[in-house]
Design an enzyme around this catalytic site. Structure first.
Site, short mmCIF file in Angstrom:
data_model
loop_
_atom_site.label_atom_id
_atom_site.label_comp_id
_atom_site.label_asym_id
_atom_site.label_seq_id
_atom_site.Cartn_x
_atom_site.Cartn_y
_atom_site.Cartn_z
N GLU A 51 2.88 -16.56 -13.93
CA GLU A 51 3.46 -15.47 -14.40
C GLU A 51 4.86 -15.06 -14.20
O GLU A 51 5.00 -14.66 -13.19
CB GLU A 51 2.31 -13.91 -14.17
CG GLU A 51 0.82 -14.32 -14.73
CD GLU A 51 0.05 -13.23 -14.13
OE1 GLU A 51 -1.04 -13.21 -14.66
OE2 GLU A 51 0.28 -12.19 -13.51
N ASP A 62 3.96 -0.93 -10.34
CA ASP A 62 4.44 -1.67 -9.30
C ASP A 62 4.71 -1.19 -8.07
O ASP A 62 5.42 -0.14 -8.06
CB ASP A 62 5.67 -2.68 -9.72
CG ASP A 62 5.53 -3.49 -11.10
OD1 ASP A 62 4.54 -4.16 -10.92
OD2 ASP A 62 6.64 -3.84 -11.75
#
Length: 257
Positions: A51, A62
């Site tokens: 990824e 995040d």
């Protein structure tokens, strides 16, 4: 419907008696030059799927490690165009399936049709866009499917069975099971509800189930009676690289588990 490229990679790992390994690496990290070396090192060290994170200025899902990596990449001039050009230059050289993971804004600015065309030409096999709602993803999903690419679904502890089945009706490649609510990041252990989330996902989806968020070492999977089909790790890898380590040594611990 036949299995996609990403699903086949995970099924091949399963046939070998192990979970597929899916590292996450922010594009342009730790530096623009070194990123490509580490990407190729992950591939050579046995990553089944990689990824590639698309940096964005407001990475709301995040944790601090991935957010800092994204900021550094942006400051060095990393763009989605730069990522596409670099992947296209390496098309055919990487064994692992490639997935672009990022927030909706960069993809919208690039233009969905142009993005899908360029991604296909660069050898990309799918993408993950956490902030693109299921109810609004039909156009992009259709464009991707026409080029044999997947739009990966994300589900978590708070995703009900009904919603999972809605995703399952259109999902392909693999389903990304988020281990814990909140942001990405390294954690000491997995929450007790992970087993239940995995079990519900297995009941709803026919495609492979991948577990991510907070995964840092193989020992975390030992307490699961039914481990995931694939494991995704990002923050721990980024931290390892930032400390001067290399991708190959990090992957070795997973490949030899």
């Amino acid at each position: 419907m036949s299995a996609s490229r990403l699903e086949r990679r995970i099924r091949e790992a399963q046939a070998a008696g192990r979970p597929a390994l899916i590292p996450f690496l922010t594009a342009g990290f730790p530096t623009k030059e070194r990123f490509w070396d580490e990407l190729e090192a992950l591939d050579a060290a046995g990553a089944d799927i990689i990824e590639v994170g698309v940096p964005f200025s407001d990475p709301v899902a995040d944790g601090p490690v991935v957010a800092a990596a994204s900021q550094r990449a942006l400051e060095s001039g990393v763009t989605l165009r730069w990522i596409m050009d670099g992947l296209a230059a390496r098309k055919g050289r990487l064994r692992a399936g490639l997935v672009l993971m990022g927030y909706l804004n960069p993809f919208m600015q690039y233009g969905f049709e142009r993005f899908v065309s360029d991604a296909a030409d660069a050898g990309v096999a799918g993408c993950i866009i956490p902030d693109l709602p299921l109810d609004e993803d039909a156009d992009l999903r259709a464009l991707l499917a026409a080029r044999d690419m997947d739009l990966i679904a994300l589900v978590g502890p708070n995703t009900g069975e009904g919603r999972m089945r809605e995703y399952a009706a259109v999902a392909s490649g693999y389903v990304y099971v988020v281990s814990v609510m909140g942001t990405t990041g390294v954690r000491d252990g997995l929450p007790v509800e992970v087993a239940d989330t995995l079990a519900r996902a297995r009941q709803c989806f026919s495609i492979p189930v991948a577990l991510g968020f907070g995964i840092s070492r193989p020992a975390q999977l030992e307490g699961l009676s039914h481990p995931p089909d694939a494991v995704i790790f990002g923050s721990a890898l980024l931290r390892h690289l930032d400390a001067g380590g290399d991708a190959a040594s990090f992957m070795k611990a997973w490949a030899e588990r």
